[in-house]
Design a protein around this motif. Sequence first.
Motif, PDB file in Angstrom:
ATOM      1  N   ALA A 181       0.828  -1.206   0.000  1.00 42.07           N
ATOM      2  CA  ALA A 181       0.000   0.000   0.000  1.00 42.07           C
ATOM      3  C   ALA A 181       0.864   1.257   0.000  1.00 42.07           C
ATOM      4  N   ALA A 182       1.940   1.248   0.787  1.00 47.80           N
ATOM      5  CA  ALA A 182       2.830   2.411   0.827  1.00 47.80           C
ATOM      6  C   ALA A 182       3.492   2.645  -0.523  1.00 47.80           C
ATOM      7  N   VAL A 183       3.945   1.567  -1.169  1.00 50.61           N
ATOM      8  CA  VAL A 183       4.599   1.698  -2.475  1.00 50.61           C
ATOM      9  C   VAL A 183       3.612   2.202  -3.522  1.00 50.61           C
ATOM     10  N   TRP A 184       2.404   1.646  -3.546  1.00 51.12           N
ATOM     11  CA  TRP A 184       1.418   2.015  -4.564  1.00 51.12           C
ATOM     12  C   TRP A 184       0.876   3.426  -4.353  1.00 51.12           C
ATOM     13  N   PHE A 185       0.492   3.746  -3.119  1.00 50.90           N
ATOM     14  CA  PHE A 185      -0.073   5.077  -2.861  1.00 50.90           C
ATOM     15  C   PHE A 185       0.954   6.174  -3.102  1.00 50.90           C
ATOM     16  N   SER A 186       2.197   5.928  -2.719  1.00 48.65           N
ATOM     17  CA  SER A 186       3.233   6.937  -2.945  1.00 48.65           C
ATOM     18  C   SER A 186       3.475   7.144  -4.438  1.00 48.65           C
ATOM     19  N   ALA A 187       3.387   6.073  -5.234  1.00 50.76           N
ATOM     20  CA  ALA A 187       3.550   6.209  -6.684  1.00 50.76           C
ATOM     21  C   ALA A 187       2.435   7.055  -7.283  1.00 50.76           C
ATOM     22  N   LEU A 188       1.206   6.792  -6.857  1.00 48.84           N
ATOM     23  CA  LEU A 188       0.083   7.584  -7.357  1.00 48.84           C
ATOM     24  C   LEU A 188       0.226   9.049  -6.957  1.00 48.84           C
ATOM     25  N   TRP A 189       0.645   9.301  -5.736  1.00 52.06           N
ATOM     26  CA  TRP A 189       0.805  10.661  -5.247  1.00 52.06           C
ATOM     27  C   TRP A 189       1.861  11.415  -6.058  1.00 52.06           C
ATOM     28  N   VAL A 190       3.018  10.796  -6.265  1.00 52.53           N
ATOM     29  CA  VAL A 190       4.072  11.456  -7.029  1.00 52.53           C
ATOM     30  C   VAL A 190       3.641  11.656  -8.480  1.00 52.53           C
ATOM     31  N   MET A 191       2.891  10.693  -9.020  1.00 53.51           N
ATOM     32  CA  MET A 191       2.423  10.829 -10.396  1.00 53.51           C
ATOM     33  C   MET A 191       1.458  11.998 -10.545  1.00 53.51           C
ATOM     34  N   ILE A 192       0.581  12.168  -9.573  1.00 49.49           N
ATOM     35  CA  ILE A 192      -0.342  13.306  -9.609  1.00 49.49           C
ATOM     36  C   ILE A 192       0.435  14.625  -9.540  1.00 49.49           C
ATOM     37  N   ALA A 202      12.031   0.734   5.398  1.00 50.65           N
ATOM     38  CA  ALA A 202      13.222   0.488   4.582  1.00 50.65           C
ATOM     39  C   ALA A 202      12.899  -0.395   3.392  1.00 50.65           C
ATOM     40  N   ILE A 203      12.078  -1.424   3.595  1.00 50.01           N
ATOM     41  CA  ILE A 203      11.693  -2.323   2.507  1.00 50.01           C
ATOM     42  C   ILE A 203      10.906  -1.558   1.444  1.00 50.01           C
ATOM     43  N   ALA A 204       9.964  -0.722   1.874  1.00 52.92           N
ATOM     44  CA  ALA A 204       9.177   0.064   0.923  1.00 52.92           C
ATOM     45  C   ALA A 204      10.074   0.966   0.089  1.00 52.92           C
ATOM     46  N   ALA A 205      11.057   1.604   0.724  1.00 56.00           N
ATOM     47  CA  ALA A 205      11.968   2.474  -0.013  1.00 56.00           C
ATOM     48  C   ALA A 205      12.809   1.693  -1.010  1.00 56.00           C
ATOM     49  N   VAL A 206      13.273   0.516  -0.607  1.00 55.68           N
ATOM     50  CA  VAL A 206      14.085  -0.320  -1.494  1.00 55.68           C
ATOM     51  C   VAL A 206      13.280  -0.772  -2.713  1.00 55.68           C
ATOM     52  N   LEU A 207      12.051  -1.212  -2.486  1.00 58.59           N
ATOM     53  CA  LEU A 207      11.219  -1.683  -3.587  1.00 58.59           C
ATOM     54  C   LEU A 207      10.865  -0.556  -4.550  1.00 58.59           C
ATOM     55  N   ALA A 208      10.626   0.636  -4.023  1.00 60.28           N
ATOM     56  CA  ALA A 208      10.336   1.775  -4.891  1.00 60.28           C
ATOM     57  C   ALA A 208      11.561   2.166  -5.714  1.00 60.28           C
ATOM     58  N   TRP A 209      12.740   2.010  -5.157  1.00 63.12           N
ATOM     59  CA  TRP A 209      13.977   2.311  -5.883  1.00 63.12           C
ATOM     60  C   TRP A 209      14.217   1.284  -6.985  1.00 63.12           C
ATOM     61  N   SER A 210      13.970   0.001  -6.691  1.00 58.41           N
ATOM     62  CA  SER A 210      14.058  -1.146  -7.603  1.00 58.41           C
ATOM     63  C   SER A 210      15.475  -1.616  -7.877  1.00 58.41           C
ATOM     64  N   VAL A 220      12.822   9.904  -6.047  1.00 58.19           N
ATOM     65  CA  VAL A 220      11.692  10.604  -5.438  1.00 58.19           C
ATOM     66  C   VAL A 220      10.658   9.608  -4.920  1.00 58.19           C
ATOM     67  N   HIS A 221      10.357   8.602  -5.726  1.00 59.89           N
ATOM     68  CA  HIS A 221       9.382   7.594  -5.298  1.00 59.89           C
ATOM     69  C   HIS A 221       9.869   6.847  -4.063  1.00 59.89           C
ATOM     70  N   LEU A 242      11.832   7.954  -1.646  1.00 60.08           N
ATOM     71  CA  LEU A 242      11.682   8.811  -0.466  1.00 60.08           C
ATOM     72  C   LEU A 242      10.217   8.920  -0.044  1.00 60.08           C
ATOM     73  N   HIS A 243       9.314   9.035  -1.027  1.00 61.31           N
ATOM     74  CA  HIS A 243       7.899   9.131  -0.705  1.00 61.31           C
ATOM     75  C   HIS A 243       7.353   7.817  -0.151  1.00 61.31           C
ATOM     76  N   ALA A 244       7.837   6.679  -0.657  1.00 65.38           N
ATOM     77  CA  ALA A 244       7.403   5.391  -0.118  1.00 65.38           C
ATOM     78  C   ALA A 244       7.817   5.249   1.341  1.00 65.38           C
ATOM     79  N   LEU A 245       9.027   5.699   1.657  1.00 60.86           N
ATOM     80  CA  LEU A 245       9.484   5.701   3.049  1.00 60.86           C
ATOM     81  C   LEU A 245       8.579   6.570   3.908  1.00 60.86           C
ATOM     82  N   LEU A 246       8.248   7.773   3.412  1.00 58.96           N
ATOM     83  CA  LEU A 246       7.399   8.691   4.166  1.00 58.96           C
ATOM     84  C   LEU A 246       5.980   8.136   4.325  1.00 58.96           C
ATOM     85  N   PHE A 247       5.431   7.573   3.259  1.00 59.89           N
ATOM     86  CA  PHE A 247       4.078   7.025   3.330  1.00 59.89           C
ATOM     87  C   PHE A 247       3.995   5.871   4.315  1.00 59.89           C
ATOM     88  N   MET A 248       5.055   5.038   4.364  1.00 58.36           N
ATOM     89  CA  MET A 248       5.050   3.929   5.311  1.00 58.36           C
ATOM     90  C   MET A 248       5.047   4.447   6.737  1.00 58.36           C
TER      91      MET A 248
END
Length: 408
Positions: free
Chosen positions: A149-160, A284-292, A320-321, A323-329
Amino acid sequence: MAKTVMLAFLSILLVVAIILQPDAAFQSSLQGLTVWWNIVFPGLLPFLVLFELIASFGLVHAIGSLLQPLMHRLFKLPGEASLAIVLGWMGGYPAGAEAAASLRKKNLVTKQQGQRLLALAHMPNPLFMLVVIGAGFLHKPITGVLIAAAVWFSALWVMILMTLVRPKTETENSQTDEREALENGNILQRAAEALRLGREQDGRSFGKALGDAVTASVQKLMMIGGFMIFAAVLAKLSEPLFSPLLAKTGLGFISQAFFEGHLGAYSAAVWDAPGAGTLGNAAAIAAVLAWSGLSGILQAGYSITGTDLKLLPFIAWRVVHSLHALLFMLLLWKPATAFLRSILAQGDLPVFVPAETFLPGHAVAAIIKAGELPALWQFSLPAAFLLALLGLFVSMILLPFRKANKSI
C-alpha cells in the motif's frame, strides 16, 4: 571516448575482483539466479505473454478507448496507457517498462507522456511483496499488504504531482484529446471499433501470436535474469568499499539495495538497527522496492532501447518515489495498525520476528523457505489456460465484425 575508457577500466576492475574472490562471486551469482528462477520467472512470464497477446488481438486499443476518460482526468494520459500500468503493477518490473516502450514505439503516447508512464508503470511484483516479504521475511502477511500500500499510494501521489507540473503544451494537447474523446460518440462503439482496427493491423492467427508471445517473453526474461545475476555479483564485490561507511551509519542494507531490489528487500528485512523495530524495517523495505535497484533500472533502460525515452529522468523518479514510499510507510503505519487491531487477532498483527530466526548472508535459504516459493510455478499452468480462453473469447468477439465486413 572518455566514457568508453571509463567503462573499459571498470570492466577490467570487475574481472580482477572476480578472479581475486571467486567464491564470493559464485555465491552471489547463485543468489541472483535463485531469486530469478523461483520468483521472477514464474511470476512475470504470464504477464509478458498476456501483454503480447492483448496487443496482437487489438485489446490494447479497445481497453484504451474504454479507459480514456479516466486516464485523461487522473494522469492526462491516453487510455492505452492504462494497460501498461495494470501489467506493470501486476507483473513487476520490467513488465511496465516493456509496455510503455511498446506504446511509445507505436506513437500511442507522446515522449512526455511516455516518460511519465514509464515511471508509473515500473513497480515491484505484488506476489513478492505479499508472499515473500510479508509471509516469508517478516512472518506476517498483513505487513506485506501495508508495504504494498505504501509503495502504490506513494507512486500515485508522485504521479499526480508530476501531472500538475507538466509542460503547458502538453496540457493543451491533453485537453484537446479529452474533448475529442468525449465528442466521438458512444464509448462502447468506440471500443468495438478500436478492437476491430487493432486486430486488422496485426493480422496474426491465435497460434502464431501465442508462439511469438512466448518466444519474445522468454527472451526478455533471460535478459532480466542476466541483469539480476550481474547486479548481485556487483553488490557482493563492492561490499568492502561500502561496509566501513555503512557500518558507521547503521544502514548496512543499502549496499545490497542499491544494486538489486529483491536481495535488498531481504537485507532491509533483517536490518537490526537499534530502535528501528517493525516500522523501521517496513519503511526500509518500501523504499528499497520503490527504488528497484540498479538491476531494475538497467532492465527498464534495456526495455526503452529504440525509443526516445530517457533513463536519467526515470532514475530521478525512482529516487523521489523511494523517499515518498518511506514517508508514506511512516505515515500509514499507526492508523493502519490501529485499524487492523480492531479486526484481526493479536497474533496476526505486524510484529517483527526476533532477529535470530534470520541469518544474514543466507538470502537464498530464506527466499526458498518463504512459503515454499517454488509453488509459484503452479500459477503458470492456470495462467496459460486463461490465455487460451482469452484468445477464444477474442475470436468470438471478432467473428461478427468479420461477417459484417464480408457482407459489405
